[in-house]
Design a protein around this motif. Structure first.
Motif, PDB file in Angstrom:
ATOM      1  N   SER A 245      56.850 -14.538  10.478  1.00  0.00           N
ATOM      2  CA  SER A 245      56.006 -13.077  10.167  1.00  0.00           C
ATOM      3  C   SER A 245      54.453 -13.159  10.098  1.00  0.00           C
ATOM      4  N   ASN A 246      53.971 -13.886  11.524  1.00  0.00           N
ATOM      5  CA  ASN A 246      52.451 -13.745  11.728  1.00  0.00           C
ATOM      6  C   ASN A 246      52.055 -12.930  11.473  1.00  0.00           C
ATOM      7  N   PRO A 247      50.899 -12.626  10.978  1.00  0.00           N
ATOM      8  CA  PRO A 247      50.421 -10.926  11.070  1.00  0.00           C
ATOM      9  C   PRO A 247      49.385 -11.218  12.067  1.00  0.00           C
ATOM     10  N   TYR A 248      49.009 -11.945  12.908  1.00  0.00           N
ATOM     11  CA  TYR A 248      48.342 -12.321  13.978  1.00  0.00           C
ATOM     12  C   TYR A 248      49.553 -12.293  14.965  1.00  0.00           C
ATOM     13  N   VAL A 249      49.425 -11.821  16.664  1.00  0.00           N
ATOM     14  CA  VAL A 249      49.477 -12.370  17.326  1.00  0.00           C
ATOM     15  C   VAL A 249      49.453 -14.432  18.357  1.00  0.00           C
ATOM     16  N   VAL A 250      48.447 -14.421  18.283  1.00  0.00           N
ATOM     17  CA  VAL A 250      48.329 -16.128  18.816  1.00  0.00           C
ATOM     18  C   VAL A 250      46.835 -16.390  17.825  1.00  0.00           C
ATOM     19  N   ASN A 251      46.762 -15.969  16.138  1.00  0.00           N
ATOM     20  CA  ASN A 251      45.568 -16.327  15.697  1.00  0.00           C
ATOM     21  C   ASN A 251      46.276 -16.831  14.597  1.00  0.00           C
ATOM     22  N   PRO A 252      45.632 -18.872  14.247  1.00  0.00           N
ATOM     23  CA  PRO A 252      46.320 -19.160  13.459  1.00  0.00           C
ATOM     24  C   PRO A 252      46.045 -18.677  11.719  1.00  0.00           C
ATOM     25  N   ILE A 253      46.969 -19.255  10.684  1.00  0.00           N
ATOM     26  CA  ILE A 253      46.829 -19.169   9.396  1.00  0.00           C
ATOM     27  C   ILE A 253      46.471 -20.048   9.151  1.00  0.00           C
ATOM     28  N   ALA A 254      47.095 -20.892   8.975  1.00  0.00           N
ATOM     29  CA  ALA A 254      47.121 -22.494   8.677  1.00  0.00           C
ATOM     30  C   ALA A 254      45.488 -22.627   8.407  1.00  0.00           C
ATOM     31  N   SER A 255      44.860 -22.014   8.918  1.00  0.00           N
ATOM     32  CA  SER A 255      42.456 -22.560   9.028  1.00  0.00           C
ATOM     33  C   SER A 255      42.180 -21.550   8.466  1.00  0.00           C
ATOM     34  N   LYS A 256      43.264 -20.938   7.366  1.00  0.00           N
ATOM     35  CA  LYS A 256      42.406 -19.571   6.185  1.00  0.00           C
ATOM     36  C   LYS A 256      43.173 -19.780   5.361  1.00  0.00           C
ATOM     37  N   VAL A 257      44.001 -20.293   5.954  1.00  0.00           N
ATOM     38  CA  VAL A 257      44.655 -21.234   4.159  1.00  0.00           C
ATOM     39  C   VAL A 257      44.476 -21.676   3.303  1.00  0.00           C
ATOM     40  N   ALA A 258      43.130 -22.861   4.199  1.00  0.00           N
ATOM     41  CA  ALA A 258      42.684 -24.440   4.052  1.00  0.00           C
ATOM     42  C   ALA A 258      41.555 -23.721   3.511  1.00  0.00           C
ATOM     43  N   GLN A 259      40.911 -22.607   3.956  1.00  0.00           N
ATOM     44  CA  GLN A 259      39.197 -22.704   3.963  1.00  0.00           C
ATOM     45  C   GLN A 259      39.307 -21.330   2.681  1.00  0.00           C
ATOM     46  N   VAL A 260      40.624 -20.606   2.198  1.00  0.00           N
ATOM     47  CA  VAL A 260      40.386 -19.792   1.305  1.00  0.00           C
ATOM     48  C   VAL A 260      40.995 -20.866  -0.093  1.00  0.00           C
ATOM     49  N   LEU A 261      41.225 -22.009   0.232  1.00  0.00           N
ATOM     50  CA  LEU A 261      41.592 -22.707  -0.828  1.00  0.00           C
ATOM     51  C   LEU A 261      40.691 -24.215  -0.742  1.00  0.00           C
ATOM     52  N   LYS A 262      39.692 -24.236  -0.423  1.00  0.00           N
ATOM     53  CA  LYS A 262      39.164 -25.205  -0.096  1.00  0.00           C
ATOM     54  C   LYS A 262      39.587 -26.105  -0.015  1.00  0.00           C
ATOM     55  N   LEU A 263      40.880 -26.873   0.820  1.00  0.00           N
ATOM     56  CA  LEU A 263      41.377 -28.451   0.912  1.00  0.00           C
ATOM     57  C   LEU A 263      40.477 -29.137   2.295  1.00  0.00           C
ATOM     58  N   GLY A 264      40.700 -30.529   1.574  1.00  0.00           N
ATOM     59  CA  GLY A 264      40.273 -30.893   1.670  1.00  0.00           C
ATOM     60  C   GLY A 264      37.881 -31.070   2.158  1.00  0.00           C
ATOM     61  N   GLU A 265      37.599 -32.062   2.653  1.00  0.00           N
ATOM     62  CA  GLU A 265      36.343 -31.853   2.569  1.00  0.00           C
ATOM     63  C   GLU A 265      35.742 -30.857   3.072  1.00  0.00           C
ATOM     64  N   GLU A 266      34.452 -30.530   2.774  1.00  0.00           N
ATOM     65  CA  GLU A 266      33.084 -29.032   2.988  1.00  0.00           C
ATOM     66  C   GLU A 266      32.482 -29.572   3.827  1.00  0.00           C
ATOM     67  N   SER A 267      32.682 -29.298   5.050  1.00  0.00           N
ATOM     68  CA  SER A 267      31.223 -29.456   5.777  1.00  0.00           C
ATOM     69  C   SER A 267      30.215 -28.918   5.669  1.00  0.00           C
ATOM     70  N   ALA A 268      29.139 -29.513   6.230  1.00  0.00           N
ATOM     71  CA  ALA A 268      27.363 -29.352   5.952  1.00  0.00           C
ATOM     72  C   ALA A 268      27.760 -27.534   5.694  1.00  0.00           C
ATOM     73  N   ASP A 269      28.147 -26.754   7.154  1.00  0.00           N
ATOM     74  CA  ASP A 269      27.776 -25.570   7.634  1.00  0.00           C
ATOM     75  C   ASP A 269      28.979 -25.090   6.854  1.00  0.00           C
ATOM     76  N   GLY A 270      29.592 -25.527   5.934  1.00  0.00           N
ATOM     77  CA  GLY A 270      30.631 -24.783   5.151  1.00  0.00           C
ATOM     78  C   GLY A 270      31.899 -24.726   5.262  1.00  0.00           C
ATOM     79  N   VAL A 271      32.745 -25.606   6.357  1.00  0.00           N
ATOM     80  CA  VAL A 271      33.826 -25.685   7.176  1.00  0.00           C
ATOM     81  C   VAL A 271      35.078 -26.400   6.781  1.00  0.00           C
ATOM     82  N   GLN A 272      35.976 -26.058   6.355  1.00  0.00           N
ATOM     83  CA  GLN A 272      37.071 -27.760   5.566  1.00  0.00           C
ATOM     84  C   GLN A 272      37.436 -28.272   6.684  1.00  0.00           C
TER      85      GLN A 272
END
Length: 291
Positions: A245-272
């Protein structure tokens, strides 16, 4: 009925129109700077706290410039100080109506934020708001307002549920392992199921609230998994999100989950910097990724 106390007059605004209170959409849009996690700032010199990260303290001035400490309320709990019922919100918030909106304080009243109570169905009858005010609440990651199918879904953590009800508050304490293992294993897990139910022919099914979807459920489950395991979020190297039940047709959602939970190392520009993978399959989207 329109209720507004001295505290609420200072912290959030309402329009009184035709005997009913309505939320102002332009005012609501001003909180977009918060992002997906509820953040603020603290002055290292006087201890004053702010909702909306600031570069300097209004009390200490220049000496605090660039030295402000970040506050993250994502895993904390606050107190609902005052609230009101909005029965006719404007534009994008009509699908959430009627709703309860109020002021939530953190750290013994040092900082206050505006927020909406979620997972509550407000009927046409009067609500005794005195029974709600003064209770502890926890931030929830939810949709902020309704959009068309082609738009990016706006999300925010300015939605709250009561800390002693469904999925009660739990502290996020970090535990450091004292031994390394060569064999992988499960050190923690989290389960999130929407609160509401429907029953048919003896079968009970979970039904998401109007501001929930696969993204918000994945974030809440991941949040609980981090709490139960006691692992620091930057230690996670991969995240897999499976849904039919992906709310998007083509957009990924795993990257959104990772960004919200701040999973992994955070780069200088704020990307996980974490491997994020989506899987989609009827009935077994999540389990199929472990083969």
């Amino acid at each position: 009925m329109f209720r507004r106390s001295r505290v609420s007059e200072q912290r959030f605004s309402f329009i009184y129109w035709g005997g009913r209170s309505v939320s102002s959409e332009p005012i609501e849009r001003r909180v977009t700077y918060v992002g997906d996690r509820l953040k603020g700032s603290r002055c290292p010199f006087c201890g004053k706290e702010y909702f909306k990260p600031k570069r300097y303290c209004g009390n200490c001035g220049r000496k605090s410039l660039g030295k402000m400490e970040e506050i993250d309320f994502f895993y904390e709990k606050g107190v609902l100080e005052t609230c009101t019922v909005i029965r006719e919100p404007t534009n994008r918030f009509t699908k959430l109506a009627p709703l309860i909106y109020g002021t939530v304080s953190f750290h013994d009243g040092k900082v206050r934020v505006p927020g909406r109570l979620t997972d509550i169905i407000v009927g046409s009858e009067e609500i005794n708001l005195d029974d709600l005010e003064g209770r502890e609440v926890v931030p929830r990651f939810r949709r902020r307002c309704s959009v068309s199918k082609s738009d990016i879904i706006p999300t925010i953590s300015l939605a709250f549920t009561f800390a002693d009800e469904y999925y009660p508050y739990q502290r996020y304490d970090i535990f450091h392992p004292n031994k390394e293992y060569d064999v992988p294993g499960i050190v923690g897990y989290g389960v999130y199921i929407s609160r509401f139910r429907i029953k048919e022919v003896g079968v009970e099914r979970s039904v998401p609230f109007i501001d929930e979807d696969a993204i918000t459920a994945a974030v809440e489950a991941g949040k609980l998994a981090l709490i139960y395991s006691g692992i620091e979020c930057w230690f996670i190297g991969k995240v897999y999100v499976g849904t039919e039940s992906n709310p998007y047709v083509v957009n990924p959602i795993a990257s959104k989950v990772a960004q919200v939970l701040k999973l992994g190392e955070e780069s200088a520009d704020g990307v996980q910097e974490v491997d994020a993978v989506d899987t989609e399959f009827a009935c077994k989207a999540a389990t199929s990724m472990f083969k």
